[in-house]
Design a protein around this motif. Structure first.
Motif, short mmCIF file in Angstrom:
data_model
loop_
_atom_site.label_atom_id
_atom_site.label_comp_id
_atom_site.label_asym_id
_atom_site.label_seq_id
_atom_site.Cartn_x
_atom_site.Cartn_y
_atom_site.Cartn_z
N ASP A 1 50.65 77.21 38.23
CA ASP A 1 50.57 78.17 37.18
C ASP A 1 51.66 79.20 37.42
OD1 ASP A 1 49.74 81.20 36.73
OD2 ASP A 1 49.02 79.38 34.97
N ALA A 2 52.22 79.40 36.27
CA ALA A 2 53.51 80.29 36.17
C ALA A 2 53.32 81.71 36.24
CB ALA A 2 53.96 80.39 34.30
N GLY A 3 52.40 81.71 36.54
CA GLY A 3 51.81 83.37 36.89
C GLY A 3 51.80 83.63 37.99
N THR A 4 51.92 82.38 38.85
CA THR A 4 52.52 82.41 40.46
C THR A 4 53.29 82.36 41.45
OG1 THR A 4 51.03 80.63 40.47
CG2 THR A 4 49.39 81.26 40.55
N ILE A 5 54.28 82.00 39.95
CA ILE A 5 55.14 81.55 40.53
C ILE A 5 56.45 82.91 40.92
CG2 ILE A 5 57.37 79.89 40.99
CD1 ILE A 5 56.25 77.91 39.46
N THR A 6 57.23 83.38 41.37
CA THR A 6 57.51 84.64 41.60
C THR A 6 59.63 84.13 41.59
OG1 THR A 6 58.00 84.72 44.11
CG2 THR A 6 56.37 85.81 42.77
N VAL A 7 60.39 85.06 40.62
CA VAL A 7 61.52 84.88 40.57
C VAL A 7 62.06 84.46 42.22
CG1 VAL A 7 64.05 86.11 39.72
CG2 VAL A 7 61.78 85.89 38.64
N ALA A 8 61.44 85.54 43.39
CA ALA A 8 62.32 85.41 44.60
C ALA A 8 61.80 84.10 45.23
CB ALA A 8 61.22 86.31 45.23
N GLU A 9 60.84 83.78 44.50
CA GLU A 9 60.50 82.35 45.74
C GLU A 9 61.16 81.31 44.67
OE1 GLU A 9 56.27 79.55 45.48
OE2 GLU A 9 56.32 81.20 44.06
N VAL A 10 61.62 81.50 43.86
CA VAL A 10 63.04 80.22 42.87
C VAL A 10 64.05 81.05 43.85
CG1 VAL A 10 64.06 79.55 40.94
CG2 VAL A 10 61.11 80.45 41.08
N MET A 11 64.77 81.64 43.63
CA MET A 11 66.43 82.12 44.24
C MET A 11 66.29 81.57 45.53
SD MET A 11 66.25 85.84 42.76
CE MET A 11 68.27 85.98 43.33
N THR A 12 65.33 81.23 46.35
CA THR A 12 64.65 81.55 47.92
C THR A 12 65.21 79.62 47.62
OG1 THR A 12 63.99 83.44 48.60
CG2 THR A 12 63.49 81.56 50.17
N ALA A 13 64.34 78.53 47.09
CA ALA A 13 63.73 77.70 46.75
C ALA A 13 65.22 77.20 46.62
CB ALA A 13 62.75 76.95 45.95
N VAL A 14 65.80 77.48 45.94
CA VAL A 14 67.60 76.50 46.21
C VAL A 14 69.16 77.48 46.73
CG1 VAL A 14 66.74 76.79 43.11
CG2 VAL A 14 68.46 78.52 43.64
N ASP A 15 68.88 78.63 46.65
CA ASP A 15 69.77 79.29 48.00
C ASP A 15 70.01 79.79 48.89
OD1 ASP A 15 71.22 79.74 44.95
OD2 ASP A 15 70.35 81.84 45.11
N GLY A 16 68.45 78.96 49.24
CA GLY A 16 67.87 79.40 51.03
C GLY A 16 68.19 80.83 51.00
N GLU A 17 68.59 81.37 52.01
CA GLU A 17 68.19 82.94 52.04
C GLU A 17 68.69 83.60 50.78
OE1 GLU A 17 67.57 84.51 55.13
OE2 GLU A 17 68.28 82.69 56.58
N PHE A 18 67.46 84.39 51.25
CA PHE A 18 67.08 85.66 49.71
C PHE A 18 68.12 86.47 49.55
CE2 PHE A 18 65.96 89.22 47.69
CZ PHE A 18 65.88 88.64 46.35
N PHE A 19 69.13 87.16 51.24
CA PHE A 19 70.17 88.07 50.51
C PHE A 19 71.04 88.02 51.44
CE2 PHE A 19 71.41 92.38 51.64
CZ PHE A 19 71.80 92.61 50.19
N THR A 20 72.09 88.21 51.90
CA THR A 20 73.11 87.39 53.46
C THR A 20 74.67 88.28 52.26
OG1 THR A 20 74.38 86.31 52.26
CG2 THR A 20 72.91 85.53 53.85
N VAL A 21 74.92 89.36 53.94
CA VAL A 21 75.70 89.91 53.47
C VAL A 21 77.13 89.17 54.48
CG1 VAL A 21 77.09 91.34 54.06
CG2 VAL A 21 75.01 91.92 53.50
N ARG A 22 78.73 88.70 53.43
CA ARG A 22 79.36 87.55 54.06
C ARG A 22 78.45 86.59 55.06
NH1 ARG A 22 81.32 90.11 58.31
NH2 ARG A 22 80.40 91.99 57.72
N GLY A 23 77.46 85.93 54.57
CA GLY A 23 76.39 84.58 55.09
C GLY A 23 75.51 85.12 55.90
N GLU A 24 75.39 86.38 56.82
CA GLU A 24 74.67 86.92 57.80
C GLU A 24 73.34 87.79 57.29
OE1 GLU A 24 75.34 86.88 61.46
OE2 GLU A 24 76.88 85.30 60.61
#
Length: 155
Positions: A69-92
């Motif tokens: 259901d679209a109401g259970t899929i968060t943007v953070a989850e999508v970003m992590t699914a396609v990019d791996g790590e959510f937030f990095t600084v110079r890859g760390e």
């Protein structure tokens, strides 16, 4: 902060699926509707399918559906699914960073930025974005009709 093209395209594609959930949509139709390069979108869909965020159906009536259901899929989850790590600084990851001297407080700032961004994106769902888009389209349609009516009166 920079949002990757993969993350942007993935969120846009899922919002497109959420907006028209009555039938499966082809990758081609989503790419066309959202002005996304088709080949790039196909690779994004592989990651989304692996994460269980979309499911596919083969055949002439085939295409992609949301995996949940679209109401259970968060943007953070999508970003992590396609990019791996959510937030990095110079890859760390921010929690493993250490700076000498006067800049030693900087990793704390990066952790705070990550925390704030994650909180916002974790509470925003694909369903929320699809509803906002539908509301915006309705407002735009009403404004167009009002403009047309005003033009007809003055003509």
């Amino acid at each position: 902060m920079q949002i990757s093209a993969r993350a942007d395209y993935a969120v846009r594609a899922l919002v497109e699926l959420a907006a028209d959930s009555t039938r499966p949509l082809t990758c081609e139709s989503i790419a066309s509707a959202q002005d996304i390069p088709f080949r790039f979108l196909k690779s994004v869909f592989r990651d989304l399918r692996s994460a269980g965020l979309v499911r596919s159906q083969r055949g002439c009536e085939g295409g992609y559906w949301l995996g949940r259901d679209a109401g259970t899929i968060t943007v953070a989850e999508v970003m992590t699914a396609v990019d791996g790590e959510f937030f990095t600084v110079r890859g760390e990851r921010p929690e493993v960073l250490g700076y000498p001297g006067a800049a030693s407080g900087l990793p704390g700032l990066w952790r705070g930025v990550e925390s704030a961004a994650r909180a916002l994106l974790a509470r925003t769902t694909i369903g929320d974005l699809a509803e906002q888009g539908a509301s915006k389209e309705t407002e735009d349609d009403e404004a167009d009709r009002a403009r047309d009516a005003a033009a007809a009166v003055t003509a």
